[in-house]
Design a protein around this motif. Structure first.
Motif, short mmCIF file in Angstrom:
data_model
loop_
_atom_site.label_atom_id
_atom_site.label_comp_id
_atom_site.label_asym_id
_atom_site.label_seq_id
_atom_site.Cartn_x
_atom_site.Cartn_y
_atom_site.Cartn_z
N LEU A 150 -2.47 7.34 29.07
CA LEU A 150 -2.29 5.99 29.60
C LEU A 150 -1.62 5.05 28.59
N GLU A 151 -2.11 5.06 27.36
CA GLU A 151 -1.65 4.09 26.37
C GLU A 151 -0.23 4.37 25.90
N ILE A 152 0.16 5.65 25.84
CA ILE A 152 1.53 5.93 25.41
C ILE A 152 2.51 5.65 26.54
N ARG A 153 2.05 5.72 27.78
CA ARG A 153 2.90 5.27 28.88
C ARG A 153 3.15 3.76 28.78
N GLU A 154 2.16 3.03 28.32
CA GLU A 154 2.35 1.59 28.10
C GLU A 154 3.37 1.34 26.99
N LEU A 155 3.35 2.18 25.97
CA LEU A 155 4.37 2.07 24.91
C LEU A 155 5.75 2.27 25.50
N CYS A 156 5.92 3.27 26.34
CA CYS A 156 7.22 3.52 26.96
C CYS A 156 7.66 2.34 27.83
N LYS A 157 6.70 1.74 28.54
CA LYS A 157 7.04 0.58 29.38
C LYS A 157 7.57 -0.58 28.55
N LEU A 158 6.98 -0.78 27.36
CA LEU A 158 7.41 -1.88 26.51
C LEU A 158 8.74 -1.58 25.82
N ILE A 159 9.02 -0.31 25.59
CA ILE A 159 10.31 0.08 25.00
C ILE A 159 11.44 -0.04 26.02
N TRP A 160 11.14 0.23 27.27
CA TRP A 160 12.18 0.35 28.29
C TRP A 160 13.10 -0.87 28.40
#
Length: 240
Positions: free
Chosen positions: A204-214
């Protein structure tokens, strides 16, 4: 998760043009730097790269290594760093150390810093484990976990004040203390990272990282981002 943060530090200017020139030199008789007057703009360069490098899943990703980007990532749990560094993603890391950055732990123990500034606990709600079993993380359970974190920081400070080294004292801390770090990617490595970590069953948390990078990707390489969103985002198709 509202504390999670990704800031852009630096990025290759005209990144799509850099990729284009790398590709163009592969099959050009002439020295490409001598023909600046005919170089396309960055948008056009991106469109050409999509057609010649990526369309039809050709997989000629090598020229994408000429464009690079650097992020400062903050307040993510240690487990994200553990997952981010696996699978030979080709990323450079510099990570806040718990050997030299223990002052914030003692600040939390003294009540000068909120405990959730130092440790990460998931939001209350319904979850599914890796075997598909559903469970609920309740407010009561979360409050108990916060109490454990508070006990741990007090013990940490007791050890430090009695002369223990930071690397010794940190062993009693909960696993998911928050860390700040620097990430450096080539464009190729960045898209490969998204292939691995933005998929639906990633942590879950690394998907949040990807969302913020996108959003940074969309601003930096818009033509590549548009193609990637249509063809690969969330599909777990690994980059060659």
């Amino acid at each position: 998760m509202k504390q999670f943060r990704v800031d852009l530090i630096a990025a290759t200017p005209k990144p799509q043009l850099c990729v284009y020139l790398g590709m163009h030199q592969d099959y050009s008789d002439f020295f490409v730097a001598d023909n600046r007057q005919i170089w396309p703009d960055d948008k056009k360069a991106g469109e050409i790269c999509i057609r010649r490098l990526l369309a039809g899943e050709r997989g000629h990703y090598g020229p994408m290594e000429h464009a690079q980007i650097v992020f400062n990532v903050g307040w993510f749990p240690h487990s994200v760093m553990q997952q981010a560094r696996t699978h030979r993603v080709g990323v450079s890391f510099d990570v806040q150390s718990m050997r030299y950055t223990g002052d914030r732990i003692c600040q939390a123990a003294e009540g000068n810093l909120d405990i959730e500034e130092v440790f990460y606990l998931r939001p209350i709600g319904n979850y599914i484990n890796r075997q598909g079993k559903k469970y609920t993380y309740s407010l009561k359970q979360r409050n108990e976990d916060i109490k454990l974190c508070q006990l741990a920081v007090k013990r940490y400070c007791e050890l430090i004040n009695s002369g223990f080294s930071e690397e010794h004292a940190r062993s009693i801390l909960p696993f998911d203390y928050r860390q700040h770090f620097i990430l450096s990617f080539t464009l190729r490595a960045l898209l490969h990272f998204l292939d691995l970590r933005s998929k639906r069953d990633a942590q879950l948390e690394i998907r949040e990282l990807c969302k913020l990078i996108w959003p940074h990707i969309e601003s930096w390489v818009p033509e590549f981002a548009s193609w990637y969103k249509k063809k690969r985002l969330h599909r777990a198709l690994l980059a060659p």
